[in-house]
Design a protein around this motif. Structure first.
Motif, PDB file in Angstrom:
ATOM      1  N   LEU A   1       0.838  -1.198   0.000  1.00 14.94           N
ATOM      2  CA  LEU A   1       0.000   0.000   0.000  1.00 14.94           C
ATOM      3  C   LEU A   1       0.874   1.250   0.000  1.00 14.94           C
ATOM      4  CD1 LEU A   1      -2.665   1.505   0.240  1.00 14.94           C
ATOM      5  CD2 LEU A   1      -2.672   1.046   2.679  1.00 14.94           C
ATOM      6  N   LEU A   2       1.926   1.200   0.814  1.00 19.08           N
ATOM      7  CA  LEU A   2       2.847   2.334   0.900  1.00 19.08           C
ATOM      8  C   LEU A   2       3.528   2.571  -0.444  1.00 19.08           C
ATOM      9  CD1 LEU A   2       3.477   4.146   3.225  1.00 19.08           C
ATOM     10  CD2 LEU A   2       5.544   2.834   3.645  1.00 19.08           C
ATOM     11  N   LEU A   3       3.932   1.473  -1.108  1.00 18.53           N
ATOM     12  CA  LEU A   3       4.585   1.599  -2.415  1.00 18.53           C
ATOM     13  C   LEU A   3       3.631   2.231  -3.431  1.00 18.53           C
ATOM     14  CD1 LEU A   3       6.615  -1.714  -2.796  1.00 18.53           C
ATOM     15  CD2 LEU A   3       7.460   0.596  -2.355  1.00 18.53           C
ATOM     16  N   ILE A   4       2.354   1.835  -3.356  1.00 21.32           N
ATOM     17  CA  ILE A   4       1.378   2.416  -4.275  1.00 21.32           C
ATOM     18  C   ILE A   4       1.235   3.915  -4.014  1.00 21.32           C
ATOM     19  CG2 ILE A   4      -1.082   2.456  -4.880  1.00 21.32           C
ATOM     20  CD1 ILE A   4      -1.177  -0.514  -4.354  1.00 21.32           C
ATOM     21  N   LEU A   5       1.297   4.295  -2.729  1.00 27.20           N
ATOM     22  CA  LEU A   5       1.032   5.691  -2.372  1.00 27.20           C
ATOM     23  C   LEU A   5       2.271   6.565  -2.458  1.00 27.20           C
ATOM     24  CD1 LEU A   5      -1.500   5.364   0.542  1.00 27.20           C
ATOM     25  CD2 LEU A   5      -1.918   5.951  -1.822  1.00 27.20           C
ATOM     26  N   VAL A   6       3.467   5.948  -2.546  1.00 29.31           N
ATOM     27  CA  VAL A   6       4.688   6.754  -2.563  1.00 29.31           C
ATOM     28  C   VAL A   6       4.658   7.746  -3.723  1.00 29.31           C
ATOM     29  CG1 VAL A   6       7.079   6.570  -3.346  1.00 29.31           C
ATOM     30  CG2 VAL A   6       6.380   5.474  -1.246  1.00 29.31           C
ATOM     31  N   VAL A   7       4.208   7.295  -4.902  1.00 30.33           N
ATOM     32  CA  VAL A   7       4.203   8.177  -6.069  1.00 30.33           C
ATOM     33  C   VAL A   7       3.311   9.403  -5.825  1.00 30.33           C
ATOM     34  CG1 VAL A   7       3.700   8.339  -8.526  1.00 30.33           C
ATOM     35  CG2 VAL A   7       4.791   6.286  -7.604  1.00 30.33           C
ATOM     36  N   PRO A   8       2.013   9.216  -5.496  1.00 30.40           N
ATOM     37  CA  PRO A   8       1.216  10.418  -5.240  1.00 30.40           C
ATOM     38  C   PRO A   8       1.726  11.262  -4.070  1.00 30.40           C
ATOM     39  CG  PRO A   8      -0.071   8.421  -4.815  1.00 30.40           C
ATOM     40  CD  PRO A   8       1.183   8.002  -5.491  1.00 30.40           C
ATOM     41  N   ILE A   9       2.297  10.621  -3.031  1.00 33.81           N
ATOM     42  CA  ILE A   9       2.777  11.410  -1.888  1.00 33.81           C
ATOM     43  C   ILE A   9       3.945  12.292  -2.309  1.00 33.81           C
ATOM     44  CG2 ILE A   9       3.958  11.275   0.345  1.00 33.81           C
ATOM     45  CD1 ILE A   9       2.197   8.938   1.072  1.00 33.81           C
ATOM     46  N   VAL A  10       4.889  11.723  -3.079  1.00 37.10           N
ATOM     47  CA  VAL A  10       6.038  12.518  -3.525  1.00 37.10           C
ATOM     48  C   VAL A  10       5.580  13.630  -4.467  1.00 37.10           C
ATOM     49  CG1 VAL A  10       8.145  12.438  -4.916  1.00 37.10           C
ATOM     50  CG2 VAL A  10       7.727  10.708  -3.173  1.00 37.10           C
ATOM     51  N   LEU A  11       4.654  13.308  -5.372  1.00 33.00           N
ATOM     52  CA  LEU A  11       4.118  14.341  -6.263  1.00 33.00           C
ATOM     53  C   LEU A  11       3.480  15.466  -5.462  1.00 33.00           C
ATOM     54  CD1 LEU A  11       2.413  12.300  -9.130  1.00 33.00           C
ATOM     55  CD2 LEU A  11       4.437  13.753  -9.284  1.00 33.00           C
ATOM     56  N   PHE A  12       2.729  15.077  -4.436  1.00 35.35           N
ATOM     57  CA  PHE A  12       2.055  16.054  -3.582  1.00 35.35           C
ATOM     58  C   PHE A  12       3.072  16.974  -2.906  1.00 35.35           C
ATOM     59  CE2 PHE A  12       0.627  16.809   0.892  1.00 35.35           C
ATOM     60  CZ  PHE A  12      -0.345  17.749   0.613  1.00 35.35           C
ATOM     61  N   GLN A  13       4.147  16.376  -2.360  1.00 38.15           N
ATOM     62  CA  GLN A  13       5.137  17.191  -1.656  1.00 38.15           C
ATOM     63  C   GLN A  13       5.882  18.109  -2.612  1.00 38.15           C
ATOM     64  OE1 GLN A  13       7.529  14.785   0.915  1.00 38.15           O
ATOM     65  NE2 GLN A  13       5.860  14.631   2.369  1.00 38.15           N
ATOM     66  N   ASN A  14       6.197  17.601  -3.820  1.00 35.54           N
ATOM     67  CA  ASN A  14       6.862  18.453  -4.804  1.00 35.54           C
ATOM     68  C   ASN A  14       5.988  19.635  -5.171  1.00 35.54           C
ATOM     69  OD1 ASN A  14       9.084  16.924  -4.868  1.00 35.54           O
ATOM     70  ND2 ASN A  14       8.612  15.879  -6.790  1.00 35.54           N
ATOM     71  N   GLN A  15       4.697  19.329  -5.351  1.00 39.23           N
ATOM     72  CA  GLN A  15       3.767  20.378  -5.734  1.00 39.23           C
ATOM     73  C   GLN A  15       3.687  21.442  -4.642  1.00 39.23           C
ATOM     74  OE1 GLN A  15       0.261  20.827  -4.750  1.00 39.23           O
ATOM     75  NE2 GLN A  15      -0.371  22.111  -6.464  1.00 39.23           N
ATOM     76  N   GLN A  16       3.653  20.977  -3.369  1.00 36.55           N
ATOM     77  CA  GLN A  16       3.602  21.911  -2.249  1.00 36.55           C
ATOM     78  C   GLN A  16       4.847  22.779  -2.220  1.00 36.55           C
ATOM     79  OE1 GLN A  16       0.576  21.973  -1.440  1.00 36.55           O
ATOM     80  NE2 GLN A  16       0.531  21.307   0.666  1.00 36.55           N
ATOM     81  N   GLN A  17       6.005  22.123  -2.471  1.00 36.72           N
ATOM     82  CA  GLN A  17       7.280  22.831  -2.444  1.00 36.72           C
ATOM     83  C   GLN A  17       7.311  23.906  -3.529  1.00 36.72           C
ATOM     84  OE1 GLN A  17       9.861  19.854  -1.354  1.00 36.72           O
ATOM     85  NE2 GLN A  17      10.411  21.292   0.247  1.00 36.72           N
ATOM     86  N   ARG A  18       6.860  23.505  -4.743  1.00 33.64           N
ATOM     87  CA  ARG A  18       6.851  24.461  -5.842  1.00 33.64           C
ATOM     88  C   ARG A  18       5.965  25.643  -5.518  1.00 33.64           C
ATOM     89  NH1 ARG A  18       6.629  20.432  -9.505  1.00 33.64           N
ATOM     90  NH2 ARG A  18       4.390  20.679  -9.810  1.00 33.64           N
ATOM     91  N   ALA A  19       4.780  25.354  -4.974  1.00 35.72           N
ATOM     92  CA  ALA A  19       3.835  26.419  -4.649  1.00 35.72           C
ATOM     93  C   ALA A  19       4.459  27.390  -3.652  1.00 35.72           C
ATOM     94  CB  ALA A  19       2.551  25.826  -4.086  1.00 35.72           C
ATOM     95  N   SER A  20       5.197  26.837  -2.676  1.00 35.96           N
ATOM     96  CA  SER A  20       5.763  27.715  -1.656  1.00 35.96           C
ATOM     97  C   SER A  20       6.919  28.528  -2.216  1.00 35.96           C
ATOM     98  CB  SER A  20       6.217  26.897  -0.446  1.00 35.96           C
ATOM     99  OG  SER A  20       7.317  26.112  -0.786  1.00 35.96           O
ATOM    100  N   GLU A  21       7.696  27.924  -3.149  1.00 31.75           N
ATOM    101  CA  GLU A  21       8.802  28.682  -3.741  1.00 31.75           C
ATOM    102  C   GLU A  21       8.271  29.839  -4.582  1.00 31.75           C
ATOM    103  OE1 GLU A  21      11.101  25.734  -5.738  1.00 31.75           O
ATOM    104  OE2 GLU A  21      11.790  24.949  -3.810  1.00 31.75           O
ATOM    105  N   LYS A  22       7.157  29.572  -5.281  1.00 29.75           N
ATOM    106  CA  LYS A  22       6.578  30.603  -6.114  1.00 29.75           C
ATOM    107  C   LYS A  22       6.097  31.766  -5.251  1.00 29.75           C
ATOM    108  CE  LYS A  22       3.144  30.413  -9.629  1.00 29.75           C
ATOM    109  NZ  LYS A  22       2.165  29.510 -10.223  1.00 29.75           N
ATOM    110  N   ASN A  23       5.637  31.419  -4.060  1.00 30.00           N
ATOM    111  CA  ASN A  23       5.094  32.450  -3.179  1.00 30.00           C
ATOM    112  C   ASN A  23       6.164  33.334  -2.573  1.00 30.00           C
ATOM    113  OD1 ASN A  23       2.455  32.123  -3.504  1.00 30.00           O
ATOM    114  ND2 ASN A  23       2.015  31.280  -1.475  1.00 30.00           N
ATOM    115  N   SER A  24       7.345  32.754  -2.329  1.00 24.61           N
ATOM    116  CA  SER A  24       8.333  33.499  -1.554  1.00 24.61           C
ATOM    117  C   SER A  24       9.262  34.287  -2.460  1.00 24.61           C
ATOM    118  CB  SER A  24       9.135  32.545  -0.688  1.00 24.61           C
ATOM    119  OG  SER A  24       9.781  31.602  -1.517  1.00 24.61           O
TER     120      SER A  24
END
Lengths: 318, 273
Positions: A295-318
């Motif tokens: 289950l974790l292996l299945i979710l690793v892809v969306p979780i990493v995508l989610f974190q990258n997206q969050q990171q990008r959003a925060s970089e754009k903001n700052s």
């Protein structure tokens, strides 16, 4: 108010340049770091280790268990005893891969429905008079604070055969016989959409509210019809909020247990429920660990995508 | 340019909020139902509340839950606030990516995985399960929520006040308590409340990590719900919903008031300066 569903959108400013850190600074980092390493990360390795073990009639109910008193020899024997049998078992029994597939399918469908319901709501909130907005925001956050279990439970009384929905539909004459909704997948969809709606609305509202309205005014001045302005301006600009919201619904929904257990029926296969039964009913710790690893292996892809997206959003903001 | 809300927007608001609130409203209404049959209205009665108060097991579970929630929320708030400070202030350090990953991952990690992994950890270190293990488990995931909430408060923070204090010789420790903490306090309080309600609410992780004598209220509710809907459970749920709603509204009013006062102080200081 708390805006936990839109975490990194305005946080995590670019890390300051490296500087000399005092002892106190290091202690500050070490305390939460150590806690998370020990109570969040380390347990995953234990789950992985036990997924390679064998079920046994013992306490704890698996073999081998590490016994450091036997020294190096013991550890080597332990490693020799590890096997991939549990993973093979997962591929042999159709229950497991069917559960995985149906979890992903149910989560994806529910996410799509949540988006269809949540987008107009978030849009309506962002376009509401400014004086209303704090109250509307509060109204979305409030159910989020209310117990998850209670909100799922509330639907049982509504969806039952003799429940309130059927009573209402019978009374106004839409149907002649009560609909069977509880203990079907439809009830699971309703439960997931209902429970996770605030997770999608909050980040979406945050992006829609920041949207520069002069763009829409310019479009309308230039003769662009409102629906076209929506598709060419509002929709693309709100995409980060849509993506963040969808991840926040999809990822936890895949592993959901309470909703399929209370609202779903015997034909509802979801991996969270399968894992729970494997652990509590069959007391097979190694197989439930293997289920968790996959289950974790299945979710690793969306979780990493989610974190990258969050990171990008925060970089754009700052 | 802007007129009142359009029909479309108004309709989507009404439908959206009806969907969010109707189930809870119905649950509350039917907790005052005279009949044992939850879905048949037989007149107003508060007897199920009396029944609830005479259910000793339920009260015991509520007491366990309250203690777990209070302790774990408090520890999680301390750890989460430190974690937020580290994320916003500490710049680059070895393993920063891992650290921020460990803060964000629990927010979306399925509960069954968190529960199972923590249980296996407690078994591996031979820790007897009960109050403390549930408390540690709740602290672990709720500190991440606290960190995210406090972090957003820290991000909009004017550091010049802190720097001024440090320049005037105020030690870092004192600066934190005299200046930083009061400014981020609304975030810290919101974080504590969130951690408290998350703990109050959790069924899955508690079920995995608990032991004899530490049955929490959600576990109790869950085991009764599996046997069917009863007005007594509706009454318990109504009380919980009421407590949380009052707490959230009170907290938001206090925060709003403090914010207004702060703005007033800033304006006054600017007028004088």
């Amino acid at each position: 108010m708390v805006d936990i569903a839109a975490p990194a959108s305005e946080v995590e400013a670019a890390p300051a340049p490296k500087k000399r850190r005092s002892l106190g600074g290091w202690v500050l980092i070490a305390v939460p770091y150590a806690w998370l390493l020990f109570f969040f990360l380390a347990p995953f390795f234990i789950v992985f280790k036990i997924s390679l073990s064998e079920i046994a009639v013992a306490i704890p109910p698996y073999l081998p268990t590490f016994d450091l008193s036997e020294g190096w020899q013991g550890i080597r024997e332990n490693f020799a005893a590890f096997s991939l049998d549990n993973y093979l078992w997962l591929t042999e029994d159709a229950l497991y891969w069917k559960s995985y597939l149906s979890s992903v399918w149910i989560a994806a469908t529910s996410t799509a429905i949540t988006l269809v319901i949540g987008y107009p709501l978030a849009y309506g909130m962002a376009r509401a008079p400014a004086a209303w907005r704090p109250t509307l925001l509060m109204l979305v956050i409030l159910p989020f604070w209310t117990s998850f279990l209670i909100r799922v439970y509330a639907w049982i009384g509504i969806l039952k055969n003799e429940g309130l929905l059927n009573q209402a539909l019978l009374a106004i004459g839409v149907i002649d016989d009560p609909l069977t909704i509880l203990n079907t997948n439809v009830a699971v969809y309703i439960g997931i959409v209902y429970s996770y709606l605030p997770f999608l609305v909050l980040p979406l509202y945050a992006t829609l509210e920041k949207l520069d309205e002069s763009l829409l005014e310019a479009a309308s001045d230039l003769g662009c019809p409102p629906w076209k302005a929506f598709w060419t301006i509002t929709m693309p600009l709100s995409l980060p909020g849509v993506i963040a919201g969808c991840f926040l619904v999809f990822i936890p929904a895949v592993g959901e247990f309470v909703i399929p257990d209370l609202l779903g029926g015997s034909e509802t296969l979801m991996i969270g429920k399968t894992l729970w039964n494997e652990f509590f009913a069959n007391r097979d710790w190694p197989v439930s660990s293997a289920v968790a690893v996959i289950l974790l292996l299945i979710l690793v892809v969306p979780i990493v995508l989610f974190q990258n997206q969050q990171q990008r959003a925060s970089e754009k903001n700052s | 340019m802007r007129k009142g809300p359009s029909w479309f927007n108004l309709t989507s608001l009404v439908f959206g909020f009806a969907f969010l609130y109707l189930p809870i409203v119905l649950l509350v209404i039917y907790s005052f139902n005279e009949s044992r049959l939850v879905t048949v209205w037989a007149g107003f009665s508060t007897k199920w509340y009396g029944e609830m108060l005479r259910n000793q097991q339920l009260l015991d579970a509520a007491w366990v839950t309250a203690r777990v929630a209070f302790t774990s929320a408090t520890i999680a708030t301390v750890l989460g606030t430190i974690a937020a400070l580290v994320l916003v202030r500490s710049g680059r350090f070895l393993g920063r990516t891992l650290f921020s990953g460990m803060i964000y991952a629990p927010l979306v990690m399925p509960e069954v995985i968190l529960g199972l992994s923590l249980l296996l950890l407690f078994v591996a270190v031979d820790q007897a399960r009960g109050f403390w293990t549930v408390m540690i488990a709740h602290t672990t995931f709720s500190m991440c929520y606290v960190a995210v909430v406090v972090q957003s408060r820290l991000a909009g923070f004017d550091r010049s006040v802190e720097e001024a204090a440090m320049d005037l010789g105020c030690p870092p420790f004192k600066t934190f308590f005299a200046i930083t903490l009061p400014i981020i306090l609304p975030g810290v309080i919101a974080g504590w409340m969130l951690a408290f309600t998350l703990s109050l609410d959790d069924l899955v992780i508690a079920s995995f990590t608990t032991g004899p004598g530490a049955t929490t209220l959600p576990m109790k509710i869950y085991s009764q719900v599996r046997l069917g809907v009863t007005p007594e459970i509706n009454a318990v749920c109504t009380v919980l919903v009421g407590v949380v709603t009052l707490g959230v509204i009170a907290a938001s009013l206090v925060t709003k008031q403090q914010e207004a006062r702060r703005q007033r102080d800033i304006r006054r200081a600017e007028a004088q300066g």
